[in-house]
Design an enzyme around this catalytic site. Sequence first.
Site, short mmCIF file in Angstrom:
data_model
loop_
_atom_site.label_atom_id
_atom_site.label_comp_id
_atom_site.label_asym_id
_atom_site.label_seq_id
_atom_site.Cartn_x
_atom_site.Cartn_y
_atom_site.Cartn_z
N ARG A 174 0.70 -1.72 0.16
CA ARG A 174 -0.09 0.12 0.03
C ARG A 174 0.91 1.03 -0.34
NH1 ARG A 174 -1.88 -3.91 -0.86
NH2 ARG A 174 -3.80 -4.68 -0.85
N SER A 225 -10.94 0.43 3.41
CA SER A 225 -10.55 -0.27 4.96
C SER A 225 -9.44 1.09 5.22
CB SER A 225 -9.21 -1.71 4.14
OG SER A 225 -9.34 -2.92 4.19
N GLU A 295 -4.05 2.72 6.75
CA GLU A 295 -4.12 3.21 5.63
C GLU A 295 -5.14 3.86 4.81
OE1 GLU A 295 -5.86 -0.33 2.40
OE2 GLU A 295 -5.36 -1.42 3.75
#
Length: 301
Positions: A174, A225, A295
């Site tokens: 990510r 998320s 995130e």
Amino acid sequence: MEQLVNELIEANVGRVLVDEPLARYTTMKIGGPADILIVPKHVAGIEKTLQLVKKYKTKWTVIGRGSNLLVSDLGIEGVVIRLGEGLEHLEVEKHRVRVGGGYPLIKLSTLLSRQGLAGLEFASGIPGSVGGAVYMNAGAHKSDISNILSKALILFEDGTIDWLTHGEMEFSYRTSVLQTKRPGIVLEAEFQLQIGERERIVSVMQKNKDYRRETQPWNHPCAGSVFRNPTPYFAGDLIEKAGLRGYQIGGAQISEMHGNFIINTGGASAQDVLSLIALIKQTIKDKFGVAMHTEVEIIGR
């Protein structure tokens, strides 16, 4: 600021909006105003905007389609550039795909699957733009952007434009170099896909969509998320084992459906969400000794 607004309008960079509430531009439906919001209609408009931002020594921020984003209740200082309308070009040549940074990721994965191109099935349920996906190396279903990207065209802070290869993007979980060392705007991406069996690809995509629909609360405003998975654990599992499923502060609630999602039940503020994030971090640290890292990107004043 007024002079900057006037010059942006005169330069015809695109739509120029002053004190524009950002809640309408995020999937969380949360966010205070941008001092100036620019919706560029072409790459030249972005280049000119950055020239003027540099001239007036003004802060600038880029957003895509507003997923994976939590904007402060106080909004964002300076100029906010929203990618979209002017960067939605698409060129498909056999298994090579070149696409603008503002192109919707779900739309792209759906279109390419119908053409029998494999590799983007994982993105069938990821809201947001191609540029945002490249920027954060978006992924799902055990795959991510780094598996298919060959290069990306980046507009850097100093106004230069250059292609970065897959290696130069320095992808990790990510994350890309654009978040760590070389801030810039993804103008275009080139993906290398595989020619596959159309029916199988479409079937996989539908299964991914069904899984998301059954396990994630996309019927409520949310940012996706909230936390990265702290290997070898899954963030959602830890949150649920800690007994936090359904916990609510103000209008923000930890989803009953999936522990790693915070939903806006109506009228939630960014502070409500931040308070929940802080509670989750502390609870998981106390119960399991695991450090949680967000995130979702938190931006603004």
